[in-house]
Each structure stands twice: as C-alpha cells, then as structure tokens.
Design a protein around this motif. Structure first.
Motif, PDB file in Angstrom:
ATOM      1  N   PRO A  90       8.191  42.554   8.058  1.00 52.17           N
ATOM      2  CA  PRO A  90       7.612  44.194   9.247  1.00 52.17           C
ATOM      3  C   PRO A  90       6.690  44.536   8.782  1.00 52.17           C
ATOM      4  O   PRO A  90       5.581  44.673   8.709  1.00 52.17           O
ATOM      5  N   GLY A  91       6.231  45.156  10.653  1.00 49.22           N
ATOM      6  CA  GLY A  91       4.858  45.350  10.410  1.00 49.22           C
ATOM      7  C   GLY A  91       4.084  45.471  12.223  1.00 49.22           C
ATOM      8  O   GLY A  91       4.702  44.657  13.301  1.00 49.22           O
ATOM      9  N   ARG A  92       3.315  45.477  12.133  1.00 45.26           N
ATOM     10  CA  ARG A  92       2.395  45.635  13.523  1.00 45.26           C
ATOM     11  C   ARG A  92       1.132  44.331  13.438  1.00 45.26           C
ATOM     12  O   ARG A  92       1.159  44.166  12.780  1.00 45.26           O
ATOM     13  N   ASN A 100       1.672  41.719  18.296  1.00 43.73           N
ATOM     14  CA  ASN A 100       1.528  43.048  17.955  1.00 43.73           C
ATOM     15  C   ASN A 100       2.672  43.267  19.640  1.00 43.73           C
ATOM     16  O   ASN A 100       2.781  42.697  19.820  1.00 43.73           O
ATOM     17  N   ARG A 102       5.674  43.386  18.343  1.00 39.88           N
ATOM     18  CA  ARG A 102       7.363  42.657  18.365  1.00 39.88           C
ATOM     19  C   ARG A 102       7.741  43.861  16.917  1.00 39.88           C
ATOM     20  O   ARG A 102       8.495  43.621  17.257  1.00 39.88           O
ATOM     21  N   GLU A 103       7.189  44.331  16.578  1.00 40.43           N
ATOM     22  CA  GLU A 103       7.260  45.255  15.604  1.00 40.43           C
ATOM     23  C   GLU A 103       7.703  44.076  14.510  1.00 40.43           C
ATOM     24  O   GLU A 103       8.461  44.676  13.224  1.00 40.43           O
ATOM     25  N   LYS A 104       7.161  43.200  14.628  1.00 40.13           N
ATOM     26  CA  LYS A 104       7.035  42.376  12.559  1.00 40.13           C
ATOM     27  C   LYS A 104       5.753  40.912  13.502  1.00 40.13           C
ATOM     28  O   LYS A 104       5.520  41.397  14.409  1.00 40.13           O
ATOM     29  N   ARG A 105       5.480  40.650  11.982  1.00 45.38           N
ATOM     30  CA  ARG A 105       3.976  40.693  12.286  1.00 45.38           C
ATOM     31  C   ARG A 105       4.191  39.259  11.629  1.00 45.38           C
ATOM     32  O   ARG A 105       4.708  38.956  10.589  1.00 45.38           O
TER      33      ARG A 105
END
Length: 129
Positions: A90-92, A100, A102-105
C-alpha cells in the motif's frame, strides 16, 4: 547446472503481476528501471517504454510478466549476487512511475544467491539499440 536450470535475476509476486496488468490497460508497452535511490528511494520505477531512454550502462535483468526490467550498470555491480523480487505494498508510487496515484506501489525485495547458484546465472548483456 545449465542455463535452463538457473534462477532468474528478477521475479514478480502475484500482486506485482496483477498491478502490471492493471497499468497495461492504460499503457500497454511499459518497462521497469530499478531506481538508484535519488528521488524515489530504491523503488522499481514503471514507465511507458517509449518515454524512457535506456542508457548505455543500463543492464537488462530479465522480464516480469513480459515487461523488461533494467538497472544501472553501477547498481548492478553492487547487486549482481542478488535476486530482485518486485512486490506491491500500500502507498503512493514514485513521482514519475505509472503506479503513482493507484494507492499501491511497487517495492523491490531481494535475496542473495546462495552456494553455486550465482555462478549458474548467465552473463548479462547490455541492451543493443
């Protein structure tokens, strides 16, 4: 051990392959470049293939989900005894990376090749233009 039995230099988790397919709906032709740690840490950066110029010193590690994965020559020298595993958390994503927003990286995990395993890895050739 022959080349067909050797371990790949780069792998992807199922989550990474799923995110690759999601990105390819918008950008069918993509590539990865393992970041050197400047702006986006050590994130694997995902770019449209026609918008990223592969450098003369970049090394192609292999492909994940049919997508080529490159790393700079200097960073390859430091990591040449390491298998990279591209995963998703999860993350940017990186500022210019297609993950970027998509709330996942993508995230690179790694493991050292063991025993004679590293010796069985075929020599890496620089990409030809």
């Amino acid at each position: 051990m022959d080349e067909s039995e050797s371990q790949p230099r780069v792998l992807a988790t199922d989550k990474a392959l799923e995110l690759i397919r999601e990105i390819q709906k918008d950008h069918p032709d993509i590539l990865f470049h393992q970041s050197g740690g400047c702006c986006d840490g050590s994130s694997p950066m995902c770019y449209p293939a026609n918008e990223f110029m592969i450098g003369d010193n970049d090394v192609k590690l292999g492909e994940i989900g049919g997508v080529p994965v490159y790393i700079s020559g200097g960073q390859f020298e430091a990591w040449k005894h390491t298998q990279l595993i591209i995963d998703v958390v999860p993350g940017r994503g990186g500022m210019f990376s297609l993950d970027n927003g998509r709330e996942k990286r993508f995230l690179t995990r790694s493991r050292l090749f063991g025993g004679g395993e590293a010796c069985a890895i075929p020599a890496i050739r620089r990409p030809s233009m």
